[in-house]
Scaffold this active site. Structure first.
Site, PDB file in Angstrom:
ATOM      1  N   ASP A   7      11.122 110.799  -2.417  1.00 20.81           N
ATOM      2  CA  ASP A   7       9.776 111.234  -2.008  1.00 20.81           C
ATOM      3  C   ASP A   7       9.849 112.761  -1.934  1.00 20.81           C
ATOM      4  O   ASP A   7      10.074 113.333  -0.872  1.00 20.81           O
ATOM      5  CB  ASP A   7       9.465 110.604  -0.641  1.00 20.81           C
ATOM      6  CG  ASP A   7       8.044 110.880  -0.187  1.00 20.81           C
ATOM      7  OD1 ASP A   7       7.226 111.332  -0.999  1.00 20.81           O
ATOM      8  OD2 ASP A   7       7.758 110.642   1.007  1.00 20.81           O
ATOM      9  N   CYS A  24       3.009 113.134  -2.775  1.00 20.90           N
ATOM     10  CA  CYS A  24       1.624 112.987  -2.291  1.00 20.90           C
ATOM     11  C   CYS A  24       0.774 114.129  -2.855  1.00 20.90           C
ATOM     12  O   CYS A  24      -0.047 114.706  -2.160  1.00 20.90           O
ATOM     13  CB  CYS A  24       1.580 112.948  -0.766  1.00 20.90           C
ATOM     14  SG  CYS A  24       2.380 114.344   0.022  1.00 20.90           S
ATOM     15  N   GLY A  82      10.407 109.523   8.219  1.00 19.54           N
ATOM     16  CA  GLY A  82      11.055 108.220   8.196  1.00 19.54           C
ATOM     17  C   GLY A  82      10.165 107.022   7.945  1.00 19.54           C
ATOM     18  O   GLY A  82      10.616 105.886   8.102  1.00 19.54           O
ATOM     19  N   GLY A  83       8.928 107.246   7.514  1.00 14.09           N
ATOM     20  CA  GLY A  83       8.029 106.121   7.235  1.00 14.09           C
ATOM     21  C   GLY A  83       8.647 105.149   6.235  1.00 14.09           C
ATOM     22  O   GLY A  83       8.656 103.926   6.450  1.00 14.09           O
ATOM     23  N   LYS A  84       9.203 105.715   5.159  1.00 17.95           N
ATOM     24  CA  LYS A  84       9.742 104.841   4.108  1.00 17.95           C
ATOM     25  C   LYS A  84      11.099 104.278   4.531  1.00 17.95           C
ATOM     26  O   LYS A  84      11.462 103.165   4.145  1.00 17.95           O
ATOM     27  CB  LYS A  84       9.806 105.612   2.792  1.00 17.95           C
ATOM     28  CG  LYS A  84       8.414 106.020   2.327  1.00 17.95           C
ATOM     29  CD  LYS A  84       8.403 106.853   1.075  1.00 17.95           C
ATOM     30  CE  LYS A  84       7.002 107.348   0.760  1.00 17.95           C
ATOM     31  NZ  LYS A  84       6.439 108.293   1.733  1.00 17.95           N
TER      32      LYS A  84
HETATM   33  C1  LIG Z   1       7.154 114.442   1.720  1.00 19.10           C
HETATM   34  S1  LIG Z   1       8.226 114.719   3.061  1.00 19.10           S
HETATM   35  C2  LIG Z   1       9.003 113.171   3.148  1.00 19.10           C
HETATM   36  C3  LIG Z   1       8.245 112.093   3.863  1.00 19.10           C
HETATM   37  C4  LIG Z   1       9.081 110.852   4.122  1.00 19.10           C
HETATM   38  N1  LIG Z   1       9.684 110.355   2.906  1.00 19.10           N
HETATM   39  C5  LIG Z   1       8.335 109.727   4.796  1.00 19.10           C
HETATM   40  O1  LIG Z   1       7.938 108.774   4.130  1.00 19.10           O
HETATM   41  O2  LIG Z   1       8.152 109.777   6.021  1.00 19.10           O
HETATM   42  C6  LIG Z   1       9.432 115.733   2.317  1.00 19.10           C
HETATM   43  C7  LIG Z   1      10.739 115.914   3.072  1.00 19.10           C
HETATM   44  O3  LIG Z   1      11.653 116.513   2.149  1.00 19.10           O
HETATM   45  C8  LIG Z   1      12.609 117.231   2.880  1.00 19.10           C
HETATM   46  N2  LIG Z   1      13.329 118.066   1.902  1.00 19.10           N
HETATM   47  C9  LIG Z   1      12.831 119.090   1.169  1.00 19.10           C
HETATM   48  N3  LIG Z   1      13.779 119.566   0.340  1.00 19.10           N
HETATM   49  C10 LIG Z   1      14.885 118.811   0.539  1.00 19.10           C
HETATM   50  C11 LIG Z   1      16.203 118.819  -0.004  1.00 19.10           C
HETATM   51  N4  LIG Z   1      16.538 119.690  -0.948  1.00 19.10           N
HETATM   52  N5  LIG Z   1      17.094 117.926   0.452  1.00 19.10           N
HETATM   53  C12 LIG Z   1      16.758 117.033   1.418  1.00 19.10           C
HETATM   54  N6  LIG Z   1      15.536 116.996   1.980  1.00 19.10           N
HETATM   55  C13 LIG Z   1      14.606 117.859   1.548  1.00 19.10           C
HETATM   56  C14 LIG Z   1      11.770 117.945   3.914  1.00 19.10           C
HETATM   57  O4  LIG Z   1      12.568 118.333   5.018  1.00 19.10           O
HETATM   58  C15 LIG Z   1      10.738 116.856   4.262  1.00 19.10           C
HETATM   59  O5  LIG Z   1      11.143 116.153   5.414  1.00 19.10           O
END
Ligand SMILES: C[S@@+](CC[C@H](N)C(=O)[O-])C[C@H]1O[C@@H](n2cnc3c(N)ncnc32)[C@H](O)[C@@H]1O
Length: 448
Positions: free
Chosen positions: A326, A379, A266-268
């Site tokens: 993201d 990232c 949830g940072g963004k």
């Molecule tokens: C890179 S992290 C996101 C970090 C977040 N945007 C932040 O800024 O804190 C990737 C996220 O994508 C989610 N994810 C992966 N595949 C997904 C999908 N098909 N649908 C929804 N979420 C997905 C994962 O559960 C994970 O929490």
């Protein structure tokens, strides 16, 4: 190079204490074993196994694992001439026990005697009685002969897996690839995003930090987050400076609606909400979305939260003014923070994420109003997950075009903007301030 650590409770501590607190070395072994599966991250395993440990032991556990993972190539190279894993099911455990022992012997301030003795005890406690003599002999040999450095190689060549070295050399050239590899084996700074951006300089001063050109507050690592001023009142949150950039590009979206796809932890989402926009956070992981709830609550910000696979949303899901995607990725830009990537990630796994990223980009298009902006970021340092994805999306969607990210939007910082107007941040960037995580970000506009 020696890394400092706090000493754990000695193995010969009174019996009562040993029963109450699990041995951090045993937890380190368990964690290394579970990391091999590739799915679960070091942070997730550390919260599971480190939970309830006294803080000294928890620090030791984190340091032992971080050190072992950052030096894994060197450790394996020095073990190789002295140890052939047995052809049975204990081989992986035995190897990991020896790795932990060698890490303490060569890279931590454990005494030689303590490193050997505790590793032999660990093998015994792990039920590998049969191998204690072997472990003792290998580690005593290493202790006696010292670190025999393989000829003609540097530490980064051993510690960064060949698939990564090869891919970075191909993408960025030999010199930059070496810089990325060396920087990736270092330690990351502590970056914060301030809820009220107009107060950033004041918070930096209060916490003895600096303000980066991109607007994050940067502190020396190792500070206790919960003890910093403003934590309890939710005035800021921890967020890597590179990862904080994409949401700042929405500064003109006050009162608009923005999808934050793949949102957890949830940072963004917090950044979007703090800009005064309505965030709709979507993530498929219920467990990770809990963190979004908790984070939003701590900083007193609100967002709509949707649990579900973003590639599988109902066809009548309403559209929004902007979408931030993201995408899940190999995260090879974050090795400084997450050295487990060196062990968990590989080329095949990275390739398996590409179709998911493509699918998510196609879904992002379906959620975006005409005239709106789609920000895609990862990232990862791998161009397959960044530049190539955007190139192929634009080829399939001629109704989109890139909107260049400008130095003005980044406080004048232009080092990471490529010729296409995308952000390609490398760990060798902003070295004067302690470096950055590797990151990619592109902004696309839906013209029709
Ligand atoms: C890179 S992290 C996101 C970090 C977040 N945007 C932040 O800024 O804190 C990737 C996220 O994508 C989610 N994810 C992966 N595949 C997904 C999908 N098909 N649908 C929804 N979420 C997905 C994962 O559960 C994970 O929490």
């Amino acid at each position: 190079m020696a890394e400092r650590r706090s000493r754990p409770s000695p193995r010969n501590a009174p019996r009562k204490q040993a029963v109450e607190a699990p041995d951090p070395r045993m937890l380190a072994l368990k964690t290394l074993q579970e990391l091999r599966g590739g799915e679960v991250t070091l942070d997730e395993l550390l919260s599971k196994h480190g939970y309830g440990l006294p803080s000294l032991d928890r620090n030791f556990l984190r340091q032992l694992l971080g050190t072992t993972l950052r030096h894994l190539g060197e450790i394996d190279a020095v073990l190789a001439p002295r140890y052939q894993p047995p052809q049975d099911r204990v081989a992986a455990r035995l190897t990991n026990i020896l790795r932990l022992g060698a890490a303490q012997l060569f890279f931590m301030d454990t005494s030689d005697y303590g490193a050997v003795d505790s590793t032999v005890n660990l093998a015994r406690d792990a039920g590998l009685h049969k191998y204690t003599k072997l472990i003792n002999a290998v580690l005593r040999g290493l202790q006696r002969d010292g670190f025999e450095w393989p000829e003609g190689v540097e530490d980064w060549q051993l510690n960064i897996p060949a698939w990564l070295r090869g891919s970075w050399k191909k993408a960025y050239g030999a010199e930059i690839a070496q810089g990325i590899a060396e920087a990736s084996l270092g330690h990351a700074m502590l970056d914060l995003s301030i809820k009220d951006r107009s107060q950033t300089a004041e918070w930096a001063e209060k916490m003895d930090g600096i303000v980066l050109p991109t607007g994050s507050v940067r502190l020396e690592p190792g500070r206790r987050i919960r003890d910093l001023p403003g934590y309890k009142d939710g005035d800021w949150w921890v967020q890597d400076a590179a990862a904080a950039i994409p949401a700042t590009l929405f500064s003109a979206y006050k009162d608009k609606t923005i999808y934050d796809l793949c949102a957890a932890p949830g940072g963004k989402t917090m950044q979007i909400a703090s800009l005064g926009a309505s965030a709709i956070a979507v993530d498929k992981s219920e467990g990770r979305l809990k963190r979004v709830f908790e984070n939003l609550e701590r900083v007193s910000l609100g967002a709509a939260i949707v649990t579900g696979d973003a590639t599988d949303l109902a066809p009548d899901t309403p559209r929004a003014d902007a979408v931030l995607l993201d995408a899940p990725c190999s995260a090879t830009g974050t090795i400084r923070r997450h050295p487990d990537i060196l062990l968990r990630q590989n080329d095949k796994l990275m390739q398996s994420l590409l179709p998911i990223q493509t699918k998510l980009l196609n879904q992002a298009d379906k959620l975006l109003n005409v005239g709106g902006e789609l920000i895609y970021c990862t990232c990862s340092l791998q161009p397959e997950e960044g530049e190539y994805q955007v190139k192929s999306f634009l080829a399939d969607h001629p109704n989109y075009e890139r909107k260049a990210i400008t130095a003005d939007e980044l406080g004048g910082w232009d080092e990471a903007i490529n010729d296409a107007g995308e952000l390609r941040i490398l760990p060798i960037h902003m070295t004067d301030f302690g470096g950055m995580d590797g990151f990619f970000c592109a902004r696309l506009v839906k013209k029709s």
